[in-house]
Design an enzyme around this catalytic site. Structure first.
Site, mmCIF file in Angstrom:
data_model
loop_
_atom_site.group_PDB
_atom_site.id
_atom_site.type_symbol
_atom_site.label_atom_id
_atom_site.label_comp_id
_atom_site.label_asym_id
_atom_site.label_seq_id
_atom_site.Cartn_x
_atom_site.Cartn_y
_atom_site.Cartn_z
ATOM 1 C CE1 TYR A 156 6.174 16.580 33.074
ATOM 2 C CE2 TYR A 156 5.645 14.384 33.881
ATOM 3 C CZ TYR A 156 6.541 15.270 33.325
ATOM 4 O OH TYR A 156 7.817 14.845 33.022
ATOM 5 C CE LYS A 160 7.064 15.861 29.508
ATOM 6 N NZ LYS A 160 8.238 16.239 28.726
HETATM 7 P P1 NAP Z 1 14.797 19.782 35.169
HETATM 8 O O1 NAP Z 1 15.942 19.248 35.933
HETATM 9 O O2 NAP Z 1 13.710 20.514 35.871
HETATM 10 O O3 NAP Z 1 15.376 20.715 33.981
HETATM 11 C C1 NAP Z 1 14.476 21.336 33.115
HETATM 12 C C2 NAP Z 1 15.230 21.983 31.984
HETATM 13 O O4 NAP Z 1 14.274 22.563 31.078
HETATM 14 C C3 NAP Z 1 16.149 23.119 32.440
HETATM 15 O O5 NAP Z 1 17.302 23.098 31.656
HETATM 16 C C4 NAP Z 1 15.321 24.374 32.135
HETATM 17 O O6 NAP Z 1 16.103 25.524 31.831
HETATM 18 C C5 NAP Z 1 14.593 23.926 30.874
HETATM 19 N N1 NAP Z 1 13.383 24.692 30.620
HETATM 20 C C6 NAP Z 1 12.257 24.756 31.367
HETATM 21 N N2 NAP Z 1 11.366 25.586 30.792
HETATM 22 C C7 NAP Z 1 11.945 26.049 29.655
HETATM 23 C C8 NAP Z 1 11.536 26.944 28.633
HETATM 24 N N3 NAP Z 1 10.335 27.544 28.677
HETATM 25 N N4 NAP Z 1 12.395 27.180 27.608
HETATM 26 C C9 NAP Z 1 13.620 26.598 27.563
HETATM 27 N N5 NAP Z 1 14.063 25.760 28.520
HETATM 28 C C10 NAP Z 1 13.241 25.482 29.541
HETATM 29 O O7 NAP Z 1 14.046 18.622 34.361
HETATM 30 P P2 NAP Z 1 14.536 17.126 34.006
HETATM 31 O O8 NAP Z 1 14.129 16.237 35.112
HETATM 32 O O9 NAP Z 1 15.926 17.130 33.541
HETATM 33 O O10 NAP Z 1 13.553 16.814 32.789
HETATM 34 C C11 NAP Z 1 13.935 16.979 31.436
HETATM 35 C C12 NAP Z 1 12.831 16.414 30.556
HETATM 36 O O11 NAP Z 1 12.620 15.032 30.868
HETATM 37 C C13 NAP Z 1 11.486 17.115 30.749
HETATM 38 O O12 NAP Z 1 10.819 17.215 29.522
HETATM 39 C C14 NAP Z 1 10.731 16.161 31.677
HETATM 40 O O13 NAP Z 1 9.345 16.277 31.542
HETATM 41 C C15 NAP Z 1 11.253 14.815 31.212
HETATM 42 N N6 NAP Z 1 11.176 13.752 32.231
HETATM 43 C C16 NAP Z 1 11.807 13.872 33.438
HETATM 44 C C17 NAP Z 1 11.692 12.825 34.366
HETATM 45 C C18 NAP Z 1 12.340 12.858 35.719
HETATM 46 O O14 NAP Z 1 12.055 11.948 36.517
HETATM 47 N N7 NAP Z 1 13.211 13.797 36.026
HETATM 48 C C19 NAP Z 1 10.927 11.707 34.044
HETATM 49 C C20 NAP Z 1 10.313 11.638 32.806
HETATM 50 C C21 NAP Z 1 10.445 12.662 31.902
HETATM 51 P P3 NAP Z 1 16.582 26.600 32.957
HETATM 52 O O15 NAP Z 1 17.717 25.945 33.716
HETATM 53 O O16 NAP Z 1 17.021 27.767 32.146
HETATM 54 O O17 NAP Z 1 15.396 26.872 33.819
#
Ligand code: NAP
Length: 248
Positions: A156, A160
């Site tokens: 992962y 990133k």
């Molecule tokens: P999340 O709650 O798991 O939501 C993921 C989102 O991505 C959902 O809307 C999902 O859509 C969509 N998705 C996943 N696979 C996809 C695909 N193949 N095509 C289109 N949409 C897709 O994640 P999050 O925590 O909000 O994270 C959002 C971003 O921030 C990610 O890139 C993650 O790596 C980054 N991030 C998160 C954190 C954290 O602590 N949460 C920290 C650093 C970075 P569906 O609802 O349709 O499945």
């Protein structure tokens, strides 16, 4: 400041978590928001309905970012219908955790297909339209672990880190076209992605955050609004860290 009236923004993975918060915040500042999802159509519809109920403009658009042809077709469709695309938030992402020695090739492939190739396919299709308009904003979602690494997150974290390298390169490629390209690197944010962690893991993580708490999706969305705005016109190729001081 930070007015986005008349701008069209596409947020991949806008149905939940950070993506949802970005959709809401961009719409609050006046943008017309296209909410992408892959599985969560009902959730995406709820996001769009909530925006419209508050007087904003939003629509939903399902496509899998891991399918480059689908990304291209969807973005062409957005540009055809709205006449332009001002802002891409390449947010859609997945996490698959595990130690290197247990890393499966199929997990590595899936992580790169969604987090890296998906983000780049969307950036490629979006910048085509932005180039013609001689303006645009591309915002990638990276992560604190892309810069500092983390035990059990080798694959992962690699995706990133890749996004940061891509953002810096694309920023250089498109600067002459007045397109800015940046990455947001969130820390530990409360969303579905982090909900699988047990209490001990969460407690440990919070201990290494100087601000002593997890972040909210809304706090990440504020960075997104800033980078999308005219006020950030002189900011490109940067990594904006929203991590409570976890990595400085
Ligand atoms: P999340 O709650 O798991 O939501 C993921 C989102 O991505 C959902 O809307 C999902 O859509 C969509 N998705 C996943 N696979 C996809 C695909 N193949 N095509 C289109 N949409 C897709 O994640 P999050 O925590 O909000 O994270 C959002 C971003 O921030 C990610 O890139 C993650 O790596 C980054 N991030 C998160 C954190 C954290 O602590 N949460 C920290 C650093 C970075 P569906 O609802 O349709 O499945």
């Amino acid at each position: 400041m930070f007015q986005l009236n008349g701008k069209v923004a596409l947020v991949t993975g806008g149905s939940r978590g950070i993506g949802r918060a970005c959709c809401e915040a961009l719409a609050e500042h006046g943008a017309t928001v296209v909410v992408n999802y892959v599985k969560g159509e009902a959730a995406a519809r709820e996001v769009a309905d909530a925006i419209v109920a508050k007087g904003g403009k939003a629509e939903i658009l399902g496509f899998d970012v891991a399918d480059p042809k689908a990304c291209e077709a969807a973005i062409e469709d957005v540009v055809k219908r709205h006449g332009k695309l001002d802002v891409l938030v390449a947010n859609a992402g997945i996490s698959i955790d595990g130690l290197l020695l247990r890393l499966k090739d199929e997990d590595l492939d899936r992580l790169f297909a969604v987090n890296v190739k998906g983000a780049l396919a969307c950036a490629r299709a979006s910048t085509k339209a932005m180039m013609k308009a001689k303006t645009g904003r591309v915002i990638f979602l990276s992560s604190v672990v892309g810069e500092m690494g983390n035990v059990g997150q080798t694959a992962y974290a690699a995706t990133k880190a890749a996004v940061i390298g891509a953002a810096k390169s694309i920023a250089r490629e498109f600067a002459s076209r007045n397109i800015t390209v940046n990455a947001i690197a969130p820390g530990f944010i409360d969303t579905d992605m982090t909900s699988h962690m047990n209490d001990a893991m969460k407690e440990h993580l919070v201990k290494i955050v100087p601000l002593g708490r997890t972040g909210t999706a809304r706090e990440v969305a504020a960075a997104c609004v800033y980078l999308a705005s005219d006020e950030a016109a002189y900011v490109t190729g940067q990594v904006l860290r929203v991590n409570g001081g976890m990595y400085v």
